[in-house]
Design a protein around this motif. Structure first.
Motif, mmCIF file in Angstrom:
data_model
loop_
_atom_site.group_PDB
_atom_site.id
_atom_site.type_symbol
_atom_site.label_atom_id
_atom_site.label_comp_id
_atom_site.label_asym_id
_atom_site.label_seq_id
_atom_site.Cartn_x
_atom_site.Cartn_y
_atom_site.Cartn_z
ATOM 1 N N THR A 1 0.856 -1.194 0.000
ATOM 2 C CA THR A 1 0.000 0.000 0.000
ATOM 3 C C THR A 1 0.884 1.234 0.000
ATOM 4 N N LYS A 2 0.360 2.314 -0.522
ATOM 5 C CA LYS A 2 1.061 3.598 -0.473
ATOM 6 C C LYS A 2 0.350 4.566 0.459
ATOM 7 N N ALA A 3 -0.601 4.062 1.214
ATOM 8 C CA ALA A 3 -1.388 4.927 2.102
ATOM 9 C C ALA A 3 -0.530 5.435 3.260
ATOM 10 N N HIS B 1 -3.103 12.909 -3.349
ATOM 11 C CA HIS B 1 -1.942 12.010 -3.497
ATOM 12 C C HIS B 1 -0.702 12.635 -2.859
ATOM 13 N N ARG C 1 -0.445 10.010 -0.075
ATOM 14 C CA ARG C 1 0.076 8.811 -0.746
ATOM 15 C C ARG C 1 1.592 8.868 -0.791
#
Lengths: 159, 159
Positions: free
Chosen positions: B98-100, B151, B155
């Protein structure tokens, strides 16, 4: 329904190159995106159905708000236009990584009817799921039937 | 907005076990489903934005019907309730795949504001994209800004 009335345009725009001999890794990027999109759409159906099915089958406590939200999500998802997804040449006999039967393309009106059936069933569920558990259960069956009958006819079985 | 008002319930229901030492392959199945669902949601944004962006940037011919459909899809997607997606413990520092950023959870009101911003921008786009190319272009910028600013803030960058 007019879901696919612009289907010709979509086909013309994708410069299809996918064949059995020219599979997954060499798939046309536009076709690959279409396959990924339709599978993502199915993942979101499953995610919301997981919540509703858990309640309908008494595997998790009924939560009116959560049920209503999941059912509204399902109805919104079922209303999405799918014209871009079903790019010709992306059936399970032509490419890897899909379970889409060729019958989707050879019997598009029947396929569209199943999509419409799901839209109708999820709209009813969205109206009822947040009322009480009995109402959820009463509407959930038709959603299950819509999923199952389409999978039976248009998705390659895992068995 | 009340997107996350039932967030506590979601957390309580998922029996979170995901930590940095207990990553992807051992992720709690409910958390894994949530991550997959939010990524599928993003894939569907990207799929529809691809069509609209191609037209907005004059890389493909303007098609009023296709533009209208894609923009309506975007608006419907942006309206989906996301309460089930953002399970605590599923940030990029805690799990793989994940890039969260953790800031999603530490600054949830700001995150929700970005989601709301996207809903507003896609609703405007849905009203205009099918009119003509200039109308599409005029509304598309705000959608791009909504994507980009969220983002940027929430992100993990690929760089």
């Amino acid at each position: 329904m007019a879901l696919f009335k612009r289907f010709g345009t979509v086909l013309a725009g994708t410069a299809l190159m996918a064949t059995a001999a020219f599979a997954a890794s060499h798939m046309d990027p536009a076709a690959e995106k279409a396959v990924k999109a339709r599978q993502s759409h199915m993942t979101l159906y499953a995610f919301n159905i997981g919540t509703l099915g858990g309640m309908a089958q008494d595997k998790m406590p009924y939560d009116a708000e959560a049920a209503g939200r999941a059912a509204e999500n399902l109805a919104a998802l079922a209303s999405l236009d799918q014209a871009g997804y079903w790019v010709e040449g992306t059936d399970a006999g032509s490419i890897e990584g899909t379970k889409a039967k060729a019958e989707i393309w050879s019997d598009m009106p029947e396929f569209e009817e199943h999509i419409e059936q799901l839209a109708t069933a999820t709209t009813a569920l969205a109206e009822n799921a947040g009322t009480d558990l009995d109402s959820l259960k009463a509407s959930f069956g038709d959603v299950g039937k819509a999923c199952g009958s389409c999978h039976e006819e248009f998705r390659v079985s895992d068995k």
